[in-house]
Design a protein around this motif. Sequence first.
Motif: not given
Length: 191
Positions: A75-82, A90-102
């Motif tokens: 979760t830390a990896a997803l949220l930090l990188s996102g 970056k569009g990938a940041g939005r996706v990683l942030t959504v996945v990490g928050a989910g």
Amino acid sequence: MTYQQYPPHGGYPPPGAYPPPGMARQPNGATGIIAGILAILGGLWFLAGVAFHVIELSHFTISFLVAGAVLDFLTAALLLSGGILLLLRKGAGRVLTVVGAGATLGFVALAFVLRAIGAGFYFTYSGVTLQFGVGLLLIVVLAPAIATLVLALIPPTARWVAAKKQPAGFVQPSHLGYPPPHQQGPPPGQW
């Protein structure tokens, strides 16, 4: 005989209706920036959770501590990188942030289920018992996770990420109805 009605100002829009040439209006990035900052803070929170689990593992060998450390790390990896990529638009940041928050919301739900069946959130070491109540979980983890998820998903954030930073070049005003300079001349077939 009827007369054609012309708009005021000789057919041109009123002054200030359009941005000046070369100054195309950029979407407001407040939602994206706040989502990125919340994602980074959430990632740091889960990174601290990894450290907590590692400290606990040095004293105990409990399988859910290992699972908790791994889930906190992911979760830390997803949220930090996102969050970082989102701040870089970056569009990938939005996706990683959504996945990490989910994932955070899913882990909080799992924690509530474990609490309900008695697995609890308490650790005892050297006679000191740490107990993590539902209130702490709601305030520190759940509320920012929901805010991060919502801010990353709303359309203004998507527009801000999609717009990126445009170079400060000349933009042909499209409201005048003239073709771009490289296409000026008579229409085809009239010469």
